[in-house]
Motif scaffolding. Structure first.
Motif, short mmCIF file in Angstrom:
data_model
loop_
_atom_site.label_atom_id
_atom_site.label_comp_id
_atom_site.label_asym_id
_atom_site.label_seq_id
_atom_site.Cartn_x
_atom_site.Cartn_y
_atom_site.Cartn_z
N GLU A 25 0.83 -1.20 0.00
CA GLU A 25 0.00 0.00 0.00
C GLU A 25 0.86 1.25 0.00
OE1 GLU A 25 -3.34 2.16 2.83
OE2 GLU A 25 -2.98 0.01 3.05
N GLU A 26 1.92 1.26 0.78
CA GLU A 26 2.84 2.41 0.81
C GLU A 26 3.45 2.63 -0.57
OE1 GLU A 26 5.91 2.38 3.79
OE2 GLU A 26 4.63 1.25 5.15
N ILE A 27 3.90 1.56 -1.19
CA ILE A 27 4.56 1.67 -2.49
C ILE A 27 3.57 2.15 -3.55
CG2 ILE A 27 5.64 0.33 -4.34
CD1 ILE A 27 6.97 -1.35 -2.07
N VAL A 28 2.38 1.55 -3.58
CA VAL A 28 1.38 1.92 -4.58
C VAL A 28 0.96 3.38 -4.41
CG1 VAL A 28 -1.00 1.53 -5.34
CG2 VAL A 28 0.54 -0.40 -5.04
N THR A 29 0.73 3.80 -3.18
CA THR A 29 0.32 5.19 -2.92
C THR A 29 1.37 6.16 -3.45
OG1 THR A 29 -0.96 4.52 -0.98
CG2 THR A 29 -0.32 6.84 -1.11
N THR A 30 2.62 5.88 -3.20
CA THR A 30 3.70 6.74 -3.68
C THR A 30 3.78 6.73 -5.20
OG1 THR A 30 4.96 6.40 -1.65
CG2 THR A 30 6.19 7.18 -3.57
N LEU A 31 3.70 5.55 -5.80
CA LEU A 31 3.79 5.46 -7.26
C LEU A 31 2.60 6.12 -7.95
CD1 LEU A 31 5.28 1.88 -7.72
CD2 LEU A 31 6.45 4.08 -7.97
N VAL A 32 1.42 6.06 -7.35
CA VAL A 32 0.25 6.74 -7.93
C VAL A 32 0.47 8.25 -7.90
CG1 VAL A 32 -2.20 7.28 -7.57
CG2 VAL A 32 -1.43 4.91 -7.53
N LYS A 33 0.96 8.77 -6.78
CA LYS A 33 1.23 10.22 -6.70
C LYS A 33 2.22 10.64 -7.77
CE LYS A 33 0.38 10.64 -1.77
NZ LYS A 33 0.96 10.83 -0.43
N ILE A 34 3.27 9.86 -7.97
CA ILE A 34 4.27 10.18 -8.99
C ILE A 34 3.66 10.10 -10.39
CG2 ILE A 34 6.42 9.35 -10.06
CD1 ILE A 34 7.27 8.48 -7.17
N ALA A 35 2.91 9.04 -10.65
CA ALA A 35 2.31 8.87 -11.98
C ALA A 35 1.36 10.01 -12.31
CB ALA A 35 1.56 7.53 -12.05
N MET A 36 0.58 10.44 -11.33
CA MET A 36 -0.41 11.49 -11.58
C MET A 36 0.25 12.85 -11.83
SD MET A 36 -3.18 9.80 -11.73
CE MET A 36 -4.49 11.00 -11.69
N LEU A 37 1.51 12.99 -11.46
CA LEU A 37 2.24 14.23 -11.72
C LEU A 37 2.88 14.24 -13.11
CD1 LEU A 37 4.04 14.77 -8.29
CD2 LEU A 37 2.11 16.07 -9.21
N SER A 38 2.96 13.07 -13.74
CA SER A 38 3.61 12.99 -15.04
C SER A 38 2.74 13.64 -16.11
CB SER A 38 3.92 11.54 -15.40
OG SER A 38 2.74 10.89 -15.82
N PRO A 39 3.36 14.15 -17.16
CA PRO A 39 2.60 14.79 -18.24
C PRO A 39 1.54 13.88 -18.87
CG PRO A 39 4.94 15.20 -18.52
CD PRO A 39 4.80 14.23 -17.39
N ASP A 40 1.79 12.58 -18.86
CA ASP A 40 0.85 11.62 -19.47
C ASP A 40 -0.50 11.58 -18.76
OD1 ASP A 40 2.82 10.89 -21.29
OD2 ASP A 40 3.49 9.20 -20.07
N TYR A 41 -0.52 11.90 -17.48
CA TYR A 41 -1.75 11.74 -16.69
C TYR A 41 -2.25 13.03 -16.05
CZ TYR A 41 -0.40 6.99 -17.55
OH TYR A 41 -0.04 5.84 -18.18
N GLN A 42 -1.68 14.17 -16.41
CA GLN A 42 -2.13 15.43 -15.82
C GLN A 42 -3.53 15.81 -16.25
OE1 GLN A 42 0.92 18.33 -16.57
NE2 GLN A 42 2.14 17.67 -14.83
N THR A 43 -4.02 15.26 -17.35
CA THR A 43 -5.37 15.58 -17.80
C THR A 43 -6.42 14.74 -17.08
OG1 THR A 43 -5.21 14.00 -19.62
CG2 THR A 43 -4.59 16.29 -20.09
N PHE A 44 -5.99 13.71 -16.36
CA PHE A 44 -6.92 12.88 -15.59
C PHE A 44 -7.32 13.63 -14.32
CE2 PHE A 44 -5.18 9.88 -18.46
CZ PHE A 44 -6.07 8.81 -18.53
N CYS A 45 -8.48 13.31 -13.82
CA CYS A 45 -8.97 13.95 -12.60
C CYS A 45 -8.00 13.71 -11.45
CB CYS A 45 -10.36 13.42 -12.24
SG CYS A 45 -11.04 14.19 -10.76
N GLN A 46 -7.71 14.75 -10.71
CA GLN A 46 -6.77 14.67 -9.60
C GLN A 46 -7.47 14.70 -8.24
OE1 GLN A 46 -3.29 14.51 -10.06
NE2 GLN A 46 -3.64 14.40 -12.25
#
Length: 98
Positions: A15-36
């Protein structure tokens, strides 16, 4: 030997790892258009975790050992595939209220 016990008595290292990786992924240009919003982020984390094995531990030492074994390039790549799939699924079917 003193053993440091975690605050709530246990934790899921995945859970710790996934939470951190989701935060990082959502900051990437590929996913900035997705709801935050928090609801979508929590849905992404939950959906990702449902497809991954749990790794519960009860001590900081156990947490550090499991974290070390899970936090490898190959594991992060494997985990990120599930996160990316969850991002797209939640993006397609968001459950938040606008």
């Amino acid at each position: 030997m003193d053993v440091f016990v975690l605050e709530k008595g246990f934790t899921n290292v995945m859970e710790e790892i996934v939470t951190t990786l989701v935060k990082i992924a959502m900051l990437s240009p590929d996913y900035q258009t997705f709801c935050q919003c928090k609801k979508c982020r929590n849905d992404i984390i939950s959906l990702s975790l449902n497809g991954l094995p749990n790794h519960y531990v009860t001590t900081k030492e156990g947490r550090d050992m499991v974290f070390e074994s899970l936090n490898t390039y190959d594991n992060r790549k494997w985990i990120n595939k599930r996160i990316i799939s969850a991002i797209h699924l939640v993006g397609k079917y968001p459950k938040h209220v606008k």
